[in-house]
Design a protein around this motif. Structure first.
Motif, PDB file in Angstrom:
ATOM      1  N   ILE A 354       0.828  -1.209   0.000  1.00  0.00           N
ATOM      2  CA  ILE A 354       0.000   0.000   0.000  1.00  0.00           C
ATOM      3  C   ILE A 354       0.861   1.256   0.000  1.00  0.00           C
ATOM      4  O   ILE A 354       0.448   2.300  -0.520  1.00  0.00           O
ATOM      5  N   VAL A 359      -3.302   7.220  -4.917  1.00  0.00           N
ATOM      6  CA  VAL A 359      -4.737   7.442  -4.774  1.00  0.00           C
ATOM      7  C   VAL A 359      -5.271   8.053  -6.057  1.00  0.00           C
ATOM      8  O   VAL A 359      -4.727   9.052  -6.549  1.00  0.00           O
ATOM      9  N   THR A 373     -10.126   5.482  -5.491  1.00  0.00           N
ATOM     10  CA  THR A 373      -9.595   4.121  -5.494  1.00  0.00           C
ATOM     11  C   THR A 373      -8.100   4.157  -5.237  1.00  0.00           C
ATOM     12  O   THR A 373      -7.445   5.192  -5.360  1.00  0.00           O
ATOM     13  N   LEU A 374      -7.567   2.994  -4.881  1.00  0.00           N
ATOM     14  CA  LEU A 374      -6.130   2.809  -4.720  1.00  0.00           C
ATOM     15  C   LEU A 374      -5.600   2.056  -5.933  1.00  0.00           C
ATOM     16  O   LEU A 374      -6.179   1.038  -6.341  1.00  0.00           O
ATOM     17  N   VAL A 456       1.974   8.065  -1.576  1.00  0.00           N
ATOM     18  CA  VAL A 456       1.286   8.029  -0.285  1.00  0.00           C
ATOM     19  C   VAL A 456       2.251   8.040   0.891  1.00  0.00           C
ATOM     20  O   VAL A 456       1.802   8.094   2.044  1.00  0.00           O
ATOM     21  N   ASP A 493       0.064   9.569   3.722  1.00  0.00           N
ATOM     22  CA  ASP A 493      -1.263  10.078   3.392  1.00  0.00           C
ATOM     23  C   ASP A 493      -2.272   9.397   4.311  1.00  0.00           C
ATOM     24  O   ASP A 493      -2.554   8.206   4.177  1.00  0.00           O
ATOM     25  N   ARG A 495      -5.349   9.565   4.463  1.00  0.00           N
ATOM     26  CA  ARG A 495      -6.624   9.179   3.877  1.00  0.00           C
ATOM     27  C   ARG A 495      -6.680   7.679   3.605  1.00  0.00           C
ATOM     28  O   ARG A 495      -7.765   7.085   3.631  1.00  0.00           O
ATOM     29  N   VAL A 496      -5.511   7.063   3.332  1.00  0.00           N
ATOM     30  CA  VAL A 496      -5.496   5.644   2.977  1.00  0.00           C
ATOM     31  C   VAL A 496      -4.528   4.830   3.826  1.00  0.00           C
ATOM     32  O   VAL A 496      -4.608   3.598   3.838  1.00  0.00           O
ATOM     33  N   ASP A 498      -3.000   4.091   7.632  1.00  0.00           N
ATOM     34  CA  ASP A 498      -3.185   4.322   9.067  1.00  0.00           C
ATOM     35  C   ASP A 498      -1.837   4.231   9.780  1.00  0.00           C
ATOM     36  O   ASP A 498      -0.845   3.740   9.227  1.00  0.00           O
TER      37      ASP A 498
END
Length: 524
Positions: A354, A359, A373-374, A456, A493, A495-496, A498
């Motif tokens: 990830i 994004v 979407t990713l 990201v 980032d 947003r996606v 954690d």
């Protein structure tokens, strides 16, 4: 072949119709002639191709919509061949030379040097059927040794340009030729030929490069030309009125002026300086990047084992014969810590892909109903932030997962050399999936890096320092030893990504750097 036969048949039929129309009244209604003679006149062959071809500014990728024209290599009336250079443009990524698609004569330049050209729009017209006439092929400015003056004419120079005999003896032939030219001669677009470093110097000194006479090859403006122009300009400005003598400078302590001298210097003055092209690029990119919600994660990494491994490998590289090994890595004679860190980040991306994704917000709803979407990416293209004479640049090391340490070091050295020379290509600057910023080479310990657009995550590496620590050897836990410690600062980032995911990925990087022998088990 079918169209050729049909065309001849229709032409023959119409000739018969025209003959009947002239000889027999009402022959326009003859069964063999369904079309009247007046309508037959409208029939013609296909429109001939235009001789003047507009050349469009091609899309160079990464969503770039405009480029700055740095310099032109041609003028209207000049003859160009296919693939010969037309101009040099500066995009948000790097400078690129645009070549001609046609052979012919240049008819029109749509932009001047320094103007912004739109991608996909014409920027030059080329006549593919024309030939350069004698007047067009003449140089815009005659050479100095061929310039003839009338008996009653003489080159007029300002008093500031008069040179003493002793100074003339010390000047080079190029400088004497430049000073002996008529001051008011017309300048073509070749007078603005200059490297990006010279153009940056012009902006710094507030000099219009079109007013400077270039003494380099093909009229190229050099740094010496800029400095000579500024000296003459300042001398002319000081001539009209004698300025009062400035007070003697106050003594300084340790190289810094005293507060009293600063207060006596007069009121505060402000100077407006436009942003350079690299600063404009950074302004736009960081403005877009700061729309991403960031969060910071910092960690402390023990470099002691990596320091020992790097020392051993550098001894091997020093004693190895030159040219041995792979040709792509033969020039590597010394390893830094950065290739190991880049490889460690790539190994962590296999476990946490990830962090290698991007994004796609999809604001227009194309193919996904407008939902974000990713997009996962298979190659690890790691960008490396570099401090260059032009400013901050981020070239990209492609496909790090398939490279070993020597290959990464070789590519890093190549990109650093190109960055210092200002010769990075758009391909060198595009396609990054994650970024590493080594601020520690300058001296910073902690930092809060900004996530690059279309990525990201980013890693900021601080400086390495020696710290006392307790030994981790069994039975010697109370013993104090010296450790080499470095701080890693991550931004992601939110947003996606954690915090837990980034912390686990950071732990993988930390474990590999602290035990670099683990890399041997993952060689590809």
């Amino acid at each position: 072949m079918f169209w050729s036969h049909s065309y001849r048949a229709v032409r023959q039929q119409w000739r018969v119709c025209k003959t009947l129309a002239r000889r027999v009244p009402g022959a326009s209604h003859y069964p063999l002639c369904p079309i009247s003679p007046s309508m037959a006149r409208a029939f013609h062959a296909a429109r001939p191709l235009l001789a003047v071809k507009p050349v469009l500014l091609a899309d160079i990728g990464e969503g770039i919509v405009e480029c700055e024209i740095i310099q032109w290599f041609v003028e209207p009336g000049a003859r160009v061949e296919e693939f010969s250079p037309l101009c040099e443009v500066q995009s948000d990524k790097a400078s690129v030379e645009i070549t001609s698609r046609f052979a012919g004569v240049v008819k029109k330049l749509y932009y001047e040097a320094g103007e912004m050209a739109k991608v996909g729009k014409p920027f030059v017209d080329i006549d593919i059927e024309g030939d350069a006439n004698e007047q067009d092929t003449k140089p815009s400015t005659p050479p100095v040794h061929q310039t003839e003056l009338a008996p009653t004419q003489a080159p007029v120079r300002p008093a500031a340009e008069e040179t003493a005999p002793a100074q003339v003896a010390s000047l080079t032939a190029r400088e004497v030729a430049a000073q002996s030219e008529p001051a008011g001669r017309p300048k073509g677009k070749h007078a603005t030929l200059a490297t990006p470093a010279v153009r940056h110097l012009c902006k710094t000194l507030n000099v219009d490069i079109s007013e400077v006479e270039g003494t380099g090859k093909d009229g190229r403006v050099l740094k010496e030309d800029i400095q000579r122009f500024v000296a003459r300009r300042d001398a002319r400005a000081a001539e009209p009125a004698a300025q009062p003598e400035a007070p003697a400078p106050q003594p300084t302590v340790g190289g810094f002026g005293s507060p009293e001298s600063a207060l006596a210097a007069g009121p505060q003055q402000e100077t407006r300086v436009p942003l350079t092209r690299t600063q404009e690029m950074m302004f736009k990119t960081m403005t877009r990047s700061l729309s991403i919600p960031h969060f910071l994660y910092a960690d402390e990494v023990d470099f002691t084992s990596l320091v020992e491994l790097r020392s051993r490998l550098n001894k091997v590289l020093t004693t190895s014969s030159p040219g041995s090994g792979d040709a792509s890595t033969a020039e590597v004679t010394k390893l830094s810590y950065l290739p190991f860190i880049i490889k460690a980040v790539s190994m962590a991306l296999y476990k946490y892909p990830i962090l290698n994704a991007r994004v796609d917000v999809d604001p227009n709803g194309n193919g996904n109903g407008g939902k974000p979407t990713l997009i996962y990416r298979s190659h690890h293209n790691i960008g490396v932030a570099m401090d260059t004479p032009q400013g901050l640049l981020v070239p990209v090391i492609k496909n790090v997962g398939a490279r070993n340490i020597l290959s990464i070091a070789s590519e890093l050295s190549r990109l650093q050399s190109l960055a210092r020379a200002g010769r990075l290509t758009p391909d060198d600057m595009s396609g990054g999936t994650i970024t590493v910023s080594n601020i520690g080479s300058i001296g910073g310990t902690y930092l809060s890096p900004v996530v690059v657009e279309r990525e990201v995550a980013i890693l900021g590496v601080g400086r390495m320092r020696d710290v006392p620590a307790f030994s981790d050897v069994p039975g010697e836990e109370d013993k104090v030893v010296r450790r080499q410690v470095c701080n890693f600062s991550w931004s992601a980032d939110h947003r996606v990504v954690d915090g837990a995911t980034l912390a686990r990925a950071a732990q993988v990087v930390r474990a590999i750097v602290e035990e670099p022998d683990v890399m041997v088990m993952h060689l590809r």
